[in-house]
Write a protein that holds these residues in place. Structure first.
Motif, mmCIF file in Angstrom:
data_model
loop_
_atom_site.group_PDB
_atom_site.id
_atom_site.type_symbol
_atom_site.label_atom_id
_atom_site.label_comp_id
_atom_site.label_asym_id
_atom_site.label_seq_id
_atom_site.Cartn_x
_atom_site.Cartn_y
_atom_site.Cartn_z
ATOM 1 N N PRO A 264 51.901 30.032 28.321
ATOM 2 C CA PRO A 264 51.745 29.080 29.421
ATOM 3 C C PRO A 264 51.772 29.745 30.791
ATOM 4 O O PRO A 264 51.032 29.329 31.700
ATOM 5 N N TRP A 265 52.593 30.775 30.968
ATOM 6 C CA TRP A 265 52.634 31.486 32.250
ATOM 7 C C TRP A 265 51.277 32.114 32.563
ATOM 8 O O TRP A 265 50.789 32.031 33.701
ATOM 9 N N ILE A 266 50.661 32.744 31.574
ATOM 10 C CA ILE A 266 49.348 33.366 31.788
ATOM 11 C C ILE A 266 48.331 32.316 32.223
ATOM 12 O O ILE A 266 47.591 32.505 33.203
ATOM 13 N N ARG A 267 48.277 31.198 31.507
ATOM 14 C CA ARG A 267 47.262 30.183 31.801
ATOM 15 C C ARG A 267 47.466 29.571 33.187
ATOM 16 O O ARG A 267 46.490 29.311 33.906
ATOM 17 N N ASN A 268 48.703 29.349 33.570
ATOM 18 C CA ASN A 268 48.972 28.731 34.865
ATOM 19 C C ASN A 268 48.794 29.711 36.018
ATOM 20 O O ASN A 268 48.418 29.320 37.122
ATOM 21 N N THR A 269 49.062 30.983 35.769
ATOM 22 C CA THR A 269 49.002 31.985 36.826
ATOM 23 C C THR A 269 47.571 32.459 37.074
ATOM 24 O O THR A 269 47.222 32.832 38.196
ATOM 25 N N PHE A 270 46.740 32.431 36.036
ATOM 26 C CA PHE A 270 45.368 32.920 36.147
ATOM 27 C C PHE A 270 44.413 31.796 35.737
ATOM 28 O O PHE A 270 43.900 31.780 34.609
ATOM 29 N N PRO A 271 44.171 30.857 36.636
ATOM 30 C CA PRO A 271 43.420 29.644 36.271
ATOM 31 C C PRO A 271 41.970 29.890 35.903
ATOM 32 O O PRO A 271 41.344 29.019 35.300
ATOM 33 N N ASP A 272 41.414 31.059 36.235
ATOM 34 C CA ASP A 272 40.019 31.342 35.892
ATOM 35 C C ASP A 272 39.875 32.133 34.601
ATOM 36 O O ASP A 272 38.753 32.485 34.218
ATOM 37 N N ARG B 165 45.300 23.221 34.166
ATOM 38 C CA ARG B 165 43.856 23.431 34.389
ATOM 39 C C ARG B 165 43.157 23.346 33.040
ATOM 40 O O ARG B 165 43.777 23.438 31.984
ATOM 41 N N PRO B 166 41.839 23.205 33.047
ATOM 42 C CA PRO B 166 41.116 23.141 31.777
ATOM 43 C C PRO B 166 41.240 24.442 30.988
ATOM 44 O O PRO B 166 41.198 25.540 31.561
ATOM 45 N N ILE B 167 41.382 24.308 29.687
ATOM 46 C CA ILE B 167 41.360 25.435 28.767
ATOM 47 C C ILE B 167 40.414 25.084 27.620
ATOM 48 O O ILE B 167 40.078 23.918 27.411
ATOM 49 N N TRP B 168 39.972 26.095 26.883
ATOM 50 C CA TRP B 168 39.197 25.847 25.678
ATOM 51 C C TRP B 168 40.188 25.447 24.584
ATOM 52 O O TRP B 168 41.019 26.258 24.165
ATOM 53 N N VAL C 105 41.525 42.092 40.942
ATOM 54 C CA VAL C 105 42.186 41.203 39.983
ATOM 55 C C VAL C 105 41.175 40.216 39.417
ATOM 56 O O VAL C 105 41.101 39.995 38.197
ATOM 57 N N ASP C 106 40.367 39.626 40.307
ATOM 58 C CA ASP C 106 39.357 38.660 39.856
ATOM 59 C C ASP C 106 38.362 39.300 38.893
ATOM 60 O O ASP C 106 37.967 38.681 37.890
ATOM 61 N N ALA C 107 37.960 40.532 39.172
ATOM 62 C CA ALA C 107 37.010 41.222 38.292
ATOM 63 C C ALA C 107 37.618 41.454 36.913
ATOM 64 O O ALA C 107 36.932 41.311 35.891
ATOM 65 N N CYS C 108 38.891 41.802 36.865
ATOM 66 C CA CYS C 108 39.557 41.997 35.571
ATOM 67 C C CYS C 108 39.625 40.685 34.794
ATOM 68 O O CYS C 108 39.379 40.652 33.584
ATOM 69 N N ILE C 109 39.957 39.610 35.476
ATOM 70 C CA ILE C 109 40.054 38.295 34.815
ATOM 71 C C ILE C 109 38.698 37.875 34.279
ATOM 72 O O ILE C 109 38.586 37.338 33.166
ATOM 73 N N GLN C 110 37.639 38.135 35.031
ATOM 74 C CA GLN C 110 36.311 37.731 34.602
ATOM 75 C C GLN C 110 35.856 38.501 33.361
ATOM 76 O O GLN C 110 35.037 38.012 32.588
ATOM 77 N N ARG C 111 36.389 39.674 33.150
ATOM 78 C CA ARG C 111 35.972 40.464 31.978
ATOM 79 C C ARG C 111 36.657 39.995 30.699
ATOM 80 O O ARG C 111 36.147 40.229 29.599
#
Length: 405
Positions: free
Chosen positions: A191-199, A313-316, A171-177
């Motif tokens: 908002p659900w995406i941003r809060n659920t996947f903080p990285d 969390r921080p976002i761009w 999961v982390d590898a997918c998020i990092q890509r």
């Protein structure tokens, strides 16, 4: 003579500028679009296809949004792609790399015809979400950009399934890509995406208050009457009729008249065009798609967006630039991070639209910026920096003007 060559350490274009220092890497990109909710998605898709040789297009997925909750319109994507196919051979006379129509047809998919988080969870997979997972899983070292022109529930479902079917390290590898740029929050899954996947790398003006959003600087004065002193004529229906819609071939004919705002979704990919200014991974440096800083933005409770809540969390998100307008007045706003480049991105669009119908010797092409030595310098405040761009040239033999800022 249209081309103007500008600079802010790197050279900035009035047209899509190329540097001879290195060949830009094409970013892979998936578009999620609620096309047919209003004309601007079709407008943005026409521009997107005119720049399709700058990207590796991995998917164009028809979605819903708060403005179009119960249908998707992949048919309209196909309609515009077929028009592109009629001008592709002429585009290739001007620059290489424009994709074949067949590959674009194959990339068109649909999400579920339902709103937001109603389409996220068990048994909510769609052709679009499954295709997006396939693209995420491709063995490719390049970041995958997902540009969201409507609601992001197709992305939300893809991430939901990945999180619920895979070990955490995958999961982390997918998020990092992933790199995501959404045009505000057009359903409650953002908002659900941003809060659920903080990285997750995520660019957005949060909520659904479009007047505050950075992307509305693309042409928003006509819509919201916010003051910018930017040139209004080059985003008007009259200008678009003359330079895009009429007498420019089948693709131009697919560009509808402006109803609310011109190309509100275009900023999501403007920053990916290799014009000598844009650096996709550094939205804080600014570019045609706007400038964004990484922080937790303040919450505006009067946002109309259902499900909008304070960011966790921080976002761009929105940053401000100080820009001198057409009338010499100084403006300090997040919209200015886009409209400051309006002459450049509109002139570049007009030039590329000419490529659809004109031979190479009858159209304009971007200048080639050549900086002597390395374009990457380290300096401290007060240091003197010397940059030599005297070897820059224009393929059409036009005179160049240099402006350093």
């Amino acid at each position: 003579m249209k081309p103007i060559l500008c600079s802010i350490l790197l050279l900035l274009p009035s047209f899509c500028l190329k540097t001879d220092a290195s060949k830009p890497v094409k970013p892979p990109i998936v578009v999620l679009t609620d096309i047919e909710n209003e004309p601007d998605d079709a407008q943005s898709l026409v521009r997107f296809l005119l720049y399709s040789n700058c990207f590796d297009i991995e998917g164009i997925i028809a979605t819903t949004s708060t403005h179009q909750r119960t249908k998707t319109s992949a048919w309209r994507i196909h309609e515009i792609i077929e028009a592109y196919g009629k001008v592709r051979d002429n585009l290739l006379l001007h620059e290489p790399g424009f994709p074949e129509v067949g590959s674009l047809r194959e990339a068109v998919k649909s999400g579920r015809a339902d709103y937001g988080m109603h389409s996220v969870g068990p048994d909510m997979d769609s052709e679009g979400s499954e295709w997006l997972i396939r693209m995420i899983d491709r063995k490719d070292p390049r970041p995958l950009w997902v540009t969201v022109w409507g609601g992001p529930n197709v992305l939300a479902q893809a991430l939901w399934k990945i999180r619920n079917t895979r070990p955490s390290e995958e999961v982390d590898a997918c998020i990092q890509r992933l790199r995501v740029y959404t045009i505000s929050d057009q359903d409650d899954s953002g908002p659900w995406i941003r809060n659920t996947f903080p990285d997750l790398f995520y660019i957005v003006s949060p909520g659904n208050n479009y007047r505050r959003a950075t992307w509305s600087g693309i042409s928003g004065e006509n819509w919201y009457r916010f003051s910018s002193d930017a040139d209004l004529h080059i985003v008007s229906n009259d200008w678009l009729k003359e330079n895009i819609r009429e007498n420019h071939g089948p693709l131009g004919e697919q560009y509808p008249a402006v109803a609310y705002i011109m190309e509100g979704d275009t900023p999501s990919f403007l920053g990916l065009i290799p014009n000598g200014l844009n650096v996709p991974g550094r939205p804080d440096w600014g570019g045609w798609g706007g400038r964004y800083n990484l922080y937790i933005p303040p919450f505006f409770p009067y946002s109309r967006q259902s499900g909008h809540a304070p960011e966790t969390r921080p976002i761009w998100t929105d940053a401000v630039d100080e820009v001198v307008g057409e009338n010499g007045r100084i403006h300090i706003s997040n919209h200015a991070t886009i409209w400051r480049w309006r002459e450049a991105y509109q002139n570049d669009l007009a030039a590329r639209m000419d490529w659809c119908i004109m031979p190479p010797d009858g159209a304009n092409h971007p200048p080639i910026a050549a900086i002597k030595g390395t374009p990457h310098l380290t300096a401290s405040p007060g240091d003197s920096i010397q940059l030599d761009a005297s070897h820059s040239s224009d393929p059409d033999g036009d005179d160049l003007q240099f402006k350093w800022i």
